[in-house]
Design an enzyme around this catalytic site. Structure first.
Site, short mmCIF file in Angstrom:
data_model
loop_
_atom_site.label_atom_id
_atom_site.label_comp_id
_atom_site.label_asym_id
_atom_site.label_seq_id
_atom_site.Cartn_x
_atom_site.Cartn_y
_atom_site.Cartn_z
N THR A 188 7.00 -21.82 30.60
CA THR A 188 6.37 -20.90 31.55
C THR A 188 6.97 -21.05 32.95
O THR A 188 7.42 -22.15 33.32
CB THR A 188 4.85 -21.20 31.61
OG1 THR A 188 4.29 -20.53 32.73
CG2 THR A 188 4.55 -22.67 31.76
N ASP A 189 6.89 -19.97 33.73
CA ASP A 189 7.35 -20.05 35.13
C ASP A 189 6.42 -20.93 35.97
O ASP A 189 6.77 -21.31 37.08
CB ASP A 189 7.46 -18.64 35.75
CG ASP A 189 6.14 -17.89 35.83
OD1 ASP A 189 5.12 -18.37 35.28
OD2 ASP A 189 6.12 -16.80 36.43
N GLU A 190 5.24 -21.25 35.41
CA GLU A 190 4.29 -22.06 36.20
C GLU A 190 4.80 -23.47 36.45
O GLU A 190 4.28 -24.18 37.32
CB GLU A 190 2.90 -22.08 35.53
CG GLU A 190 2.32 -20.68 35.48
CD GLU A 190 0.84 -20.63 35.19
OE1 GLU A 190 0.10 -21.54 35.58
OE2 GLU A 190 0.41 -19.64 34.55
N TYR A 213 -2.27 -27.78 33.36
CA TYR A 213 -1.55 -26.97 32.35
C TYR A 213 -0.06 -26.95 32.66
O TYR A 213 0.78 -27.25 31.81
CB TYR A 213 -2.12 -25.55 32.32
CG TYR A 213 -1.17 -24.52 31.71
CD1 TYR A 213 -0.89 -24.54 30.35
CD2 TYR A 213 -0.55 -23.56 32.51
CE1 TYR A 213 -0.01 -23.61 29.78
CE2 TYR A 213 0.33 -22.63 31.95
CZ TYR A 213 0.60 -22.66 30.59
OH TYR A 213 1.48 -21.75 30.04
N LYS A 259 3.28 -28.46 30.62
CA LYS A 259 4.42 -27.66 30.16
C LYS A 259 5.72 -28.21 30.77
O LYS A 259 6.75 -28.27 30.10
CB LYS A 259 4.23 -26.19 30.55
CG LYS A 259 3.07 -25.48 29.88
CD LYS A 259 3.21 -25.36 28.37
CE LYS A 259 4.34 -24.45 27.94
NZ LYS A 259 4.41 -24.30 26.46
N1 LIG Z 1 0.43 -15.86 28.08
C1 LIG Z 1 1.34 -15.89 29.04
O1 LIG Z 1 1.30 -15.09 29.98
C2 LIG Z 1 2.48 -16.87 28.97
C3 LIG Z 1 3.53 -16.75 29.88
C4 LIG Z 1 4.60 -17.66 29.80
C5 LIG Z 1 4.61 -18.64 28.84
N2 LIG Z 1 3.56 -18.74 27.97
C6 LIG Z 1 3.62 -19.81 26.96
O2 LIG Z 1 3.62 -19.18 25.70
C7 LIG Z 1 2.96 -19.99 24.75
C8 LIG Z 1 1.89 -19.21 24.04
O3 LIG Z 1 0.97 -18.70 24.98
P1 LIG Z 1 -0.20 -17.73 24.51
O4 LIG Z 1 -0.61 -16.97 25.71
O5 LIG Z 1 0.23 -17.02 23.29
O6 LIG Z 1 -1.31 -18.80 24.14
P2 LIG Z 1 -2.63 -18.62 23.25
O7 LIG Z 1 -3.61 -19.56 23.84
O8 LIG Z 1 -2.99 -17.18 23.10
O9 LIG Z 1 -2.19 -19.11 21.79
C9 LIG Z 1 -1.93 -20.46 21.50
C10 LIG Z 1 -1.89 -20.63 19.99
O10 LIG Z 1 -1.55 -21.99 19.73
C11 LIG Z 1 -2.48 -22.51 18.78
N3 LIG Z 1 -2.62 -23.94 19.07
C12 LIG Z 1 -3.20 -24.51 20.15
N4 LIG Z 1 -3.16 -25.85 20.03
C13 LIG Z 1 -2.54 -26.13 18.87
C14 LIG Z 1 -2.19 -27.32 18.19
N5 LIG Z 1 -2.48 -28.53 18.73
N6 LIG Z 1 -1.54 -27.24 17.01
C15 LIG Z 1 -1.24 -26.04 16.47
N7 LIG Z 1 -1.57 -24.86 17.05
C16 LIG Z 1 -2.21 -24.91 18.24
C17 LIG Z 1 -3.77 -21.74 19.01
O11 LIG Z 1 -4.59 -21.77 17.83
C18 LIG Z 1 -3.24 -20.35 19.31
O12 LIG Z 1 -3.03 -19.62 18.12
C19 LIG Z 1 2.42 -21.19 25.51
O13 LIG Z 1 3.32 -22.27 25.32
C20 LIG Z 1 2.44 -20.76 26.96
O14 LIG Z 1 2.68 -21.85 27.79
C21 LIG Z 1 2.49 -17.90 28.02
#
Ligand SMILES: NC(=O)c1ccc[n+]([C@@H]2O[C@H](COP(=O)([O-])OP(=O)(O)OC[C@H]3O[C@@H](n4cnc5c(N)ncnc54)[C@H](O)[C@@H]3O)[C@@H](O)[C@H]2O)c1
Length: 330
Positions: A125-127, A153, A157
């Protein structure tokens, strides 16, 4: 290609699986997800009877389970999308963020190393860069910007990214990392800004906005992020980090106003609430490296996709009601 995707029942993971099946129908998908509050197998239901996809309910911190899955499935690529992803929850309870996001990454890296997986891709993430001042509009984060995470968080990351870089260098592992800005689109858990505001507005409930709503985020439609992950995991240079950004800076207040207007609701529903501790002011990401090296550009416009996303939540009420069941998120 056989691709193991963790977190495939969450927002970005499920969109990524849909994207891969559409763009690379001959790929085989192994989805591993612990189905935490943020994961929903219903999202993948239409795909689960396909031969090309199989699902394992497993926690990425469970070394034995992950070892067994990777040993039996022998994927060519592992893409780690699983994470605890909500900043507010990380402020309440940082421990689970370190377990899943850092130790879970280590378990996956060890399995990738043990079974000679051809590529490990870490979705970040950009965070990890922290924030930029609101007034210095020309500034944007490149991949060389220092890591200055503001929340537990973001710190978890950033730690996982450092672990990936160290494994790549020490064990000569084929690892890439992508760092993306804020995503929006279908199947996002309704605790995050856009779905939460849509659902509150539909219920004529107050829309809580942190501070004065002036914090700026760079919004990217989730399918553009999926295309970037796909490119980097197949063609990205080993050991490299690629930023992914939408060139779409909006204040939180602008986003909320767009939602209210689209749903024909009054701005009086907006309620300014005490700011989140350590709230990042502004994120803007420079994705020149991804654009010039790998030819990625975002395809979707915010103006059109935000309307599509709002309509999606209107139509898929059953999906988000099911997600909210037993949750205090909205
Ligand atoms: N949503 C955003 O805007 C965004 C932006 C940049 C990066 N990201 C990154 O993308 C990734 C996914 O984000 P998201 O928004 O889809 O998250 P989300 O919370 O919607 O989904 C996370 C998924 O991971 C699963 N999970 C959580 N802990 C787990 C574990 N210990 N073992 C197995 N599965 C597990 C959850 O059940 C869920 O299905 C993350 O790594 C986040 O840092 C998200």
């Amino acid at each position: 290609m056989k691709i193991l995707i963790t977190g495939g029942a969450g927002f970005i993971g499920s969109n990524f699986i849909y994207y891969l099946l559409k763009t690379h129908p001959s790929d085989e998908i192994i989805c591993v997800d612990a189905l935490t509050y943020a994961g929903n197998l219903h999202t993948l239901q239409p795909l689960l009877d396909k031969k090309s996809i199989c699902f394992y309910k497993a926690n990425i911190t469970d070394r034995e389970a992950i070892d067994r899955i990777v040993k039996n499935e022998r994927p060519h690529i592992i893409v780690n999308v699983a994470a605890e992803s909500h900043v507010d929850r990380s402020i309440e309870n940082p421990g689970i963020f370190l377990e899943t996001n850092v130790l879970g990454t280590q378990v996956l890296l060890d399995a990738a190393r043990k079974y000679d997986v051809e590529r490990y891709h870490q979705v970040s993430t950009d965070e990890v860069y922290g924030d930029l001042p609101l007034e210095k509009l020309a500034l944007a984060f490149t991949e060389n910007a220092p890591l200055r995470p503001s929340s537990p968080y973001a710190a978890s990351k950033a730690s996982a990214d450092l672990l990936c870089l160290a494994y790549s260098r020490t064990y000569q592992m084929p690892i890439t990392i992508s760092r993306c800005s804020n995503n929006y689109g279908p199947y996002q858990f309704p605790e995050k800004l856009i779905p939460r505001m849509i659902i509150n507005a539909l219920h004529n409930k107050k829309l809580p906005v942190y501070g004065a709503g002036s914090n700026v985020r760079d919004w990217l439609y989730v399918e553009d992020h999926c295309a970037a992950i796909d490119l980097v995991m197949r063609k990205g240079t080993i050991g490299e980090i690629y930023n992914v950004g939408g060139h779409n800076e909006k204040t939180n207040l602008e986003v909320v106003s767009t939602i209210l207007k689209a749903l024909n609701k009054d701005e009086s529903l907006i309620e300014f609430v005490a700011d989140r501790p350590g709230h990042d002011l502004r994120y803007v990401i420079d994705s020149t490296k991804l654009e010039t090296e790998l030819g990625w550009t975002p395809k979707f416009s915010f103006a059109e996709r935000i309307q599509y996303t709002i309509q999606w939540y209107v139509e898929y009420e059953e999906w988000w009601r099911n997600m909210l069941n037993g949750s205090d998120a909205v």
